[in-house]
Design an enzyme around this catalytic site. Structure first.
Site, short mmCIF file in Angstrom:
data_model
loop_
_atom_site.label_atom_id
_atom_site.label_comp_id
_atom_site.label_asym_id
_atom_site.label_seq_id
_atom_site.Cartn_x
_atom_site.Cartn_y
_atom_site.Cartn_z
N LYS A 10 0.81 -1.22 0.00
CA LYS A 10 0.00 0.00 0.00
C LYS A 10 0.85 1.29 0.00
O LYS A 10 2.05 1.24 0.28
CB LYS A 10 -0.93 -0.02 1.22
CG LYS A 10 -1.93 -1.19 1.19
CD LYS A 10 -2.96 -1.07 2.31
CE LYS A 10 -3.96 -2.20 2.27
NZ LYS A 10 -5.07 -2.00 3.22
N PHE A 58 -15.73 3.38 6.67
CA PHE A 58 -14.37 3.78 6.32
C PHE A 58 -14.10 3.73 4.81
O PHE A 58 -12.97 3.91 4.38
CB PHE A 58 -13.34 2.91 7.06
CG PHE A 58 -13.50 1.42 6.83
CD1 PHE A 58 -12.97 0.81 5.70
CD2 PHE A 58 -14.17 0.63 7.76
CE1 PHE A 58 -13.10 -0.56 5.48
CE2 PHE A 58 -14.31 -0.74 7.55
CZ PHE A 58 -13.78 -1.33 6.41
N ARG A 86 -1.68 -14.47 4.42
CA ARG A 86 -2.40 -13.80 5.51
C ARG A 86 -1.66 -13.98 6.85
O ARG A 86 -1.66 -13.08 7.69
CB ARG A 86 -3.85 -14.28 5.58
CG ARG A 86 -4.65 -13.74 4.39
CD ARG A 86 -6.10 -14.12 4.42
NE ARG A 86 -6.85 -13.43 5.46
CZ ARG A 86 -7.34 -12.19 5.35
NH1 ARG A 86 -7.13 -11.49 4.25
NH2 ARG A 86 -8.04 -11.65 6.32
N THR A 92 -5.26 -7.28 10.52
CA THR A 92 -5.55 -6.02 9.83
C THR A 92 -5.09 -4.82 10.65
O THR A 92 -4.48 -3.89 10.12
CB THR A 92 -7.07 -5.91 9.56
OG1 THR A 92 -7.48 -7.06 8.82
CG2 THR A 92 -7.41 -4.65 8.78
N ARG A 103 2.64 -6.54 9.17
CA ARG A 103 1.89 -5.41 9.73
C ARG A 103 2.41 -5.00 11.11
O ARG A 103 2.43 -3.81 11.45
CB ARG A 103 0.40 -5.72 9.76
CG ARG A 103 -0.23 -5.57 8.36
CD ARG A 103 -1.57 -6.20 8.31
NE ARG A 103 -2.32 -5.88 7.10
CZ ARG A 103 -3.36 -6.59 6.69
NH1 ARG A 103 -3.77 -7.62 7.39
NH2 ARG A 103 -3.99 -6.26 5.58
N ASN A 113 -2.03 0.19 6.64
CA ASN A 113 -1.52 -1.07 7.17
C ASN A 113 -0.63 -1.84 6.20
O ASN A 113 -0.51 -3.05 6.26
CB ASN A 113 -2.66 -1.94 7.73
CG ASN A 113 -3.64 -2.37 6.66
OD1 ASN A 113 -3.57 -1.93 5.52
ND2 ASN A 113 -4.56 -3.25 7.02
P1 CMP Z 1 -7.48 -4.59 3.50
O1 CMP Z 1 -7.01 -5.98 3.71
O2 CMP Z 1 -6.85 -3.84 2.38
O3 CMP Z 1 -9.06 -4.63 3.25
C1 CMP Z 1 -9.89 -3.55 3.59
C2 CMP Z 1 -9.17 -2.48 4.32
O4 CMP Z 1 -9.97 -1.55 4.99
C3 CMP Z 1 -8.32 -3.08 5.40
O5 CMP Z 1 -7.24 -3.77 4.83
C4 CMP Z 1 -7.98 -1.87 6.24
O6 CMP Z 1 -6.77 -1.25 5.85
C5 CMP Z 1 -9.14 -0.95 5.95
N1 CMP Z 1 -9.91 -0.74 7.18
C6 CMP Z 1 -10.54 -1.65 7.91
N2 CMP Z 1 -11.12 -1.07 8.98
C7 CMP Z 1 -10.82 0.25 8.92
C8 CMP Z 1 -11.12 1.35 9.72
N3 CMP Z 1 -11.85 1.22 10.83
N4 CMP Z 1 -10.65 2.54 9.33
C9 CMP Z 1 -9.92 2.67 8.19
N5 CMP Z 1 -9.60 1.65 7.39
C10 CMP Z 1 -10.05 0.45 7.75
#
Ligand code: CMP
Length: 139
Positions: A10, A58, A86, A92, A103, A113
């Site tokens: 990212k 979000f 994963r 996450t 992460r 992340n």
């Molecule tokens: P990703 O695996 O790219 O899939 C969806 C993304 O949404 C996740 O990783 C996070 O980076 C993002 N995400 C999830 N929850 C939140 C949150 N509360 N605020 C901002 N981003 C979020």
């Protein structure tokens, strides 16, 4: 079984110039990079890619962040690749991520992340097809 999964480094990670360090984690764990390119996605492309999250609070923050700078999109191949990736990525939210995960070591927040990885084989197929043509994946 040998699987393919989709991975993305990212904008927070490309900005800090740590893409090589992240790719080393993937390769060291036995995953092979069988397709890769650097992409600065548009807001529309980010919205399409993350369409399943459209109703989430979000969504705007997520798609704006993902289109705020370059990303590296990849196809990873290896034994049990979806679950393995994963595991290497970690939770996450970096606050919940295990020691030694990408992460835990690179992510700044739940939004910034550092990496994305497909959550299932079916998702992987769709996500790979979103960014790559068949001839761009070279196993
Ligand atoms: P990703 O695996 O790219 O899939 C969806 C993304 O949404 C996740 O990783 C996070 O980076 C993002 N995400 C999830 N929850 C939140 C949150 N509360 N605020 C901002 N981003 C979020």
């Amino acid at each position: 079984a040998i699987e393919r999964t989709f991975s993305m480094i990212k904008p927070d990670a490309t900005k800090r110039n740590v893409t090589g360090k992240i790719i080393d984690r993937l390769e060291s764990a036995g995953l092979r990079v069988v397709a890769q390119k650097r992409v600065w996605m548009s807001l529309r492309e980010a919205e399409g890619f993350y369409a399943e999250h459209k109703a989430r609070p979000f969504f705007g923050e997520l798609t704006e962040f993902m289109s705020s700078g370059p990303t590296i999109v990849q196809v990873l191949e290896g034994e049990n690749a979806v679950a393995k990736n994963r595991e290497i990525m970690g939770a996450t939210n970096p606050a919940d991520a295990d020691e030694g995960t990408i992460r835990k070591d690179f992510a700044l927040s739940i939004g910034e992340n550092s990496v994305h990885g497909s959550d299932a084989l079916e998702t992987a197929k769709r996500e790979i097809a979103y960014w790559f043509s068949e001839t761009e994946v070279v196993g």
